[in-house]
Design an enzyme around this catalytic site. Structure first.
Site, PDB file in Angstrom:
ATOM      1  N   HIS A 119      22.122  23.334 -35.027  1.00  0.00           N
ATOM      2  CA  HIS A 119      21.356  22.425 -35.905  1.00  0.00           C
ATOM      3  C   HIS A 119      20.071  22.062 -35.177  1.00  0.00           C
ATOM      4  CE1 HIS A 119      20.444  19.502 -38.898  1.00  0.00           C
ATOM      5  NE2 HIS A 119      21.318  18.561 -38.620  1.00  0.00           N
ATOM      6  N   HIS A 149      19.648  30.239 -42.072  1.00  0.00           N
ATOM      7  CA  HIS A 149      19.754  28.882 -42.632  1.00  0.00           C
ATOM      8  C   HIS A 149      20.848  28.877 -43.693  1.00  0.00           C
ATOM      9  CE1 HIS A 149      18.580  25.035 -44.377  1.00  0.00           C
ATOM     10  NE2 HIS A 149      17.933  24.843 -43.248  1.00  0.00           N
ATOM     11  N   ASP A 198      13.068  25.565 -36.663  1.00  0.00           N
ATOM     12  CA  ASP A 198      13.163  25.484 -35.198  1.00  0.00           C
ATOM     13  C   ASP A 198      12.502  26.650 -34.476  1.00  0.00           C
ATOM     14  OD1 ASP A 198      16.287  24.074 -35.866  1.00  0.00           O
ATOM     15  OD2 ASP A 198      14.612  23.048 -34.918  1.00  0.00           O
TER      16      ASP A 198
HETATM   17  C1  SDX Z   1      18.441  23.373 -38.808  1.00  0.00           C
HETATM   18  O1  SDX Z   1      20.959  22.424 -42.945  1.00  0.00           O
HETATM   19  C2  SDX Z   1      19.731  22.176 -42.684  1.00  0.00           C
HETATM   20  O2  SDX Z   1      18.944  21.896 -43.563  1.00  0.00           O
HETATM   21  C3  SDX Z   1      19.365  22.258 -41.202  1.00  0.00           C
HETATM   22  C4  SDX Z   1      17.914  22.069 -40.878  1.00  0.00           C
HETATM   23  C5  SDX Z   1      17.422  20.650 -41.188  1.00  0.00           C
HETATM   24  O3  SDX Z   1      16.211  20.489 -41.359  1.00  0.00           O
HETATM   25  O4  SDX Z   1      18.272  19.705 -41.116  1.00  0.00           O
HETATM   26  O5  SDX Z   1      17.135  22.995 -41.621  1.00  0.00           O
HETATM   27  C6  SDX Z   1      17.642  22.271 -39.378  1.00  0.00           C
HETATM   28  O6  SDX Z   1      19.529  23.136 -38.339  1.00  0.00           O
HETATM   29  C7  SDX Z   1      17.902  24.781 -38.908  1.00  0.00           C
HETATM   30  C8  SDX Z   1      18.913  25.823 -38.353  1.00  0.00           C
HETATM   31  C9  SDX Z   1      18.769  25.843 -36.840  1.00  0.00           C
HETATM   32  N1  SDX Z   1      19.799  26.696 -36.240  1.00  0.00           N
HETATM   33  C10 SDX Z   1      19.530  27.872 -35.712  1.00  0.00           C
HETATM   34  O7  SDX Z   1      18.427  28.411 -35.722  1.00  0.00           O
HETATM   35  C11 SDX Z   1      20.718  28.537 -35.027  1.00  0.00           C
HETATM   36  C12 SDX Z   1      20.790  30.009 -35.441  1.00  0.00           C
HETATM   37  N2  SDX Z   1      21.149  30.080 -36.828  1.00  0.00           N
HETATM   38  C13 SDX Z   1      22.567  30.318 -37.151  1.00  0.00           C
HETATM   39  O8  SDX Z   1      23.447  29.674 -36.286  1.00  0.00           O
HETATM   40  C14 SDX Z   1      22.861  30.174 -38.644  1.00  0.00           C
HETATM   41  O9  SDX Z   1      21.885  30.847 -39.307  1.00  0.00           O
HETATM   42  C15 SDX Z   1      22.999  28.783 -39.241  1.00  0.00           C
HETATM   43  C16 SDX Z   1      23.972  27.953 -38.519  1.00  0.00           C
HETATM   44  C17 SDX Z   1      21.676  28.101 -39.288  1.00  0.00           C
HETATM   45  C18 SDX Z   1      23.500  28.995 -40.683  1.00  0.00           C
HETATM   46  O10 SDX Z   1      24.711  29.587 -40.584  1.00  0.00           O
HETATM   47  P1  SDX Z   1      25.604  29.897 -41.889  1.00  0.00           P
HETATM   48  O11 SDX Z   1      24.968  29.429 -43.138  1.00  0.00           O
HETATM   49  O12 SDX Z   1      26.984  29.429 -41.594  1.00  0.00           O
HETATM   50  O13 SDX Z   1      25.512  31.436 -41.970  1.00  0.00           O
HETATM   51  P2  SDX Z   1      26.587  32.394 -41.392  1.00  0.00           P
HETATM   52  O14 SDX Z   1      26.911  31.983 -39.981  1.00  0.00           O
HETATM   53  O15 SDX Z   1      27.693  32.484 -42.373  1.00  0.00           O
HETATM   54  O16 SDX Z   1      25.769  33.771 -41.282  1.00  0.00           O
HETATM   55  C19 SDX Z   1      25.830  34.731 -42.305  1.00  0.00           C
HETATM   56  C20 SDX Z   1      25.642  36.054 -41.548  1.00  0.00           C
HETATM   57  C21 SDX Z   1      26.678  36.272 -40.445  1.00  0.00           C
HETATM   58  O17 SDX Z   1      26.737  37.674 -40.251  1.00  0.00           O
HETATM   59  P3  SDX Z   1      28.028  38.499 -40.880  1.00  0.00           P
HETATM   60  O18 SDX Z   1      29.272  37.753 -40.451  1.00  0.00           O
HETATM   61  O19 SDX Z   1      27.802  38.446 -42.381  1.00  0.00           O
HETATM   62  O20 SDX Z   1      27.914  39.884 -40.303  1.00  0.00           O
HETATM   63  O21 SDX Z   1      24.371  36.026 -40.867  1.00  0.00           O
HETATM   64  C22 SDX Z   1      24.598  36.110 -39.460  1.00  0.00           C
HETATM   65  C23 SDX Z   1      26.023  35.701 -39.212  1.00  0.00           C
HETATM   66  O22 SDX Z   1      26.505  36.309 -38.017  1.00  0.00           O
HETATM   67  N3  SDX Z   1      23.659  35.162 -38.847  1.00  0.00           N
HETATM   68  C24 SDX Z   1      22.955  35.414 -37.753  1.00  0.00           C
HETATM   69  C25 SDX Z   1      22.167  34.284 -37.549  1.00  0.00           C
HETATM   70  N4  SDX Z   1      22.417  33.386 -38.500  1.00  0.00           N
HETATM   71  C26 SDX Z   1      23.360  33.937 -39.302  1.00  0.00           C
HETATM   72  N5  SDX Z   1      22.929  36.499 -36.942  1.00  0.00           N
HETATM   73  C27 SDX Z   1      22.060  36.409 -35.905  1.00  0.00           C
HETATM   74  N6  SDX Z   1      21.275  35.334 -35.639  1.00  0.00           N
HETATM   75  C28 SDX Z   1      21.298  34.275 -36.444  1.00  0.00           C
HETATM   76  N7  SDX Z   1      20.524  33.240 -36.182  1.00  0.00           N
END
Ligand code: SDX
Length: 427
Positions: A267, A306, A362
């Site tokens: 997050h 996201h 971010d």
């Molecule tokens: C913020 O919610 C909000 O609004 C948050 C925010 C706010 O203003 O409050 O916008 C701020 O928290 C932004 C997000 C910051 N976090 C990151 O940058 C961390 C990296 N991102 C991931 O951890 C992820 O994208 C999340 C946590 C942000 C979202 O995760 P989800 O919705 O649970 O998505 P998921 O894990 O189900 O991913 C779907 C697929 C998966 O692959 P498969 O299992 O389908 O093969 O996408 C992949 C994930 O492995 N994936 C990523 C990835 N994010 C998702 N693969 C590589 N790198 C990534 N960053």
């Protein structure tokens, strides 16, 4: 065609009409679906609440497919260009842009509440110099509640308003004090002759200069960064604010829980993880190898992806533009080339395109913070300062929403059935 679902429970043949309101059906309407009269009825199962609306809200609107973010109907692009953080704070909390008189009064109230009780310094001095500033901020926000015993009267609009003024005013002071403590520097007290962002930068960076005025480009950059981080509907930390706030503690306690949720690397803690990731990649030549690790699930591409945006996060686009303005003053950040090339590759690569992974808020913010000489571990603190107005607006909306009660989800029990205790000699 009626706005409703017709649901047949095949276990009994019974059919139910579920009204569709605001694009949703009520989860409670599934409780009538029973096989026996004394059944509990059906629940809906939604781990991580990926498809659950926890509230009705009028504060922020996101269209994840189109990459749209609006606060009270105003596009984030317009607010970032034309507004100030304190004006956006009033918009989030009150629902309307303030008149000049309303804004001047609010700004005066904030400026006259920026000091914290002198004892707060003792809390901060209790931390080691190398403590993580986010844990210092979370703890000191919670500690603030001990100075305002009346803050627990959350049903009073006057008490709520007084605490949100204090929190918006004091959190930059606590953040700056935490920074100065980690640097072994004396605290710089708030200055009420400066704007909100300028006062924060002065408390952080002023070294014994009574006339210190931050560079206007950096002052405006911080105002925009605070605006871009102000609110984002029901994200993890806003949900924490609402859930903890629903048992009606004082707002300092609820907001410390929200800041704790923000701290997580998935997050608000992602902005620091992006910098660590870019530093580990080290050069543009190393990017293909890193991308391989991401595809092998050995790494996350921090700052990408996201839960809601399946398009470019509009805030990331604005921050990317802001970075160039800041670098004019600070000098560019060598890691920017890696970030830009990483984004270019990721936006063309099927692995990311198929998963709709785009830069989020971010991805670029940390590059600006680093160019401004903030330590990497301080970045989530900067996120928390901006998000404070959003957390408080969500908290007020929850407390005044007649449909809301104390948050208490159910579960699907899949554990052991009843069994008798076995003495240890027989195990
Ligand atoms: C913020 O919610 C909000 O609004 C948050 C925010 C706010 O203003 O409050 O916008 C701020 O928290 C932004 C997000 C910051 N976090 C990151 O940058 C961390 C990296 N991102 C991931 O951890 C992820 O994208 C999340 C946590 C942000 C979202 O995760 P989800 O919705 O649970 O998505 P998921 O894990 O189900 O991913 C779907 C697929 C998966 O692959 P498969 O299992 O389908 O093969 O996408 C992949 C994930 O492995 N994936 C990523 C990835 N994010 C998702 N693969 C590589 N790198 C990534 N960053």
């Amino acid at each position: 065609m009626a706005d409703s679902l017709s649901v047949t429970d095949n276990r009994t043949g019974n059919t139910f009409e579920l009204p569709i309101v605001d694009g949703a059906v009520s989860a409670m309407s599934f409780r009538q679906m029973k096989t026996e009269p004394d059944d509990f009825g059906l629940m809906v199962y939604d781990p991580a609440f990926k498809n659950t609306a926890s509230c009705r809200s009028t504060i922020s609107f996101i269209d994840g497919d189109k990459g749209i973010l609006r606060h009270r109907g105003y596009p984030i692009e317009q607010l970032a260009e034309k507004s100030t953080y304190l004006e956006v704070a009033q918009l989030l909390i009150n629902g309307e842009l303030p008149t000049q008189v309303e804004h001047d009064a609010f700004r005066h109230e904030i400026r006259t509440h920026t000091f914290v009780h002198e004892n707060m310094k003792k809390f901060i001095e209790g931390f080691r110099y190398d403590s993580n500033p986010m844990s210092m901020l979370i703890s000191s926000i919670a500690a603030l509640s001990s100075f305002y015993p009346e803050a627990g009267e959350v049903s009073s609009p006057e008490v709520r308003r007084q605490q949100l003024i204090r929190l918006i005013a004091k959190i930059p002071t606590l953040a700056a004090f935490a920074y100065r403590h980690t640097q072994g520097l004396p605290y710089v007290y708030p200055r009420n002759d400066l704007s909100y962002p300028a006062n924060f930068l002065s408390m952080v960076f002023n070294i014994n200069d009574v006339n210190h005025t931050p560079d206007p480009v950096l002052e405006r950059a911080f105002d925009v960064l605070f605006i871009l981080h102000a609110d984002h509907e029901q994200n993890c930390s806003a949900t924490a604010m609402r859930v903890v706030g629903s048992s009606q503690p004082d707002p300092y306690t609820a907001l410390s829980a929200a800041a704790a949720a923000l701290y997580g690397p998935l997050h608000g803690g992602a902005n620091r993880m992006v910098l660590y990731m870019l530093e580990r990649i080290g050069s543009v030549e190393n990017i293909p190898n890193f991308i391989k690790k991401v595809k092998a699930k050995e790494e996350l591409l921090m700052g990408f992806g996201h839960r809601v945006y399946r398009n470019y996060d509009p805030r990331a686009r604005i921050i990317k533009g802001l970075a160039h303005e800041v670098f004019e003053v600070t000098g560019t950040n060598p890691l920017l080339d890696i970030a830009v090339e990483l984004e270019r590759i990721a936006l063309e690569d099927d692995y990311f395109v198929e998963r709709k992974l785009y830069p989020n808020v971010d991805f670029y913010s940390g590059l600006i913070y680093q160019a401004m000489k903030f330590p990497i571990d301080f970045y989530p603190v900067l996120f928390a300062i901006g998000r404070t107005a959003g957390w408080l607006s969500q908290w007020c909306e929850m407390l005044t929403d007649k449909e809301q009660k104390i948050a208490r989800p159910r579960q699907l029990y899949v554990g052991k059935g009843v069994r008798d205790y076995v003495p240890v000699s027989e195990r």
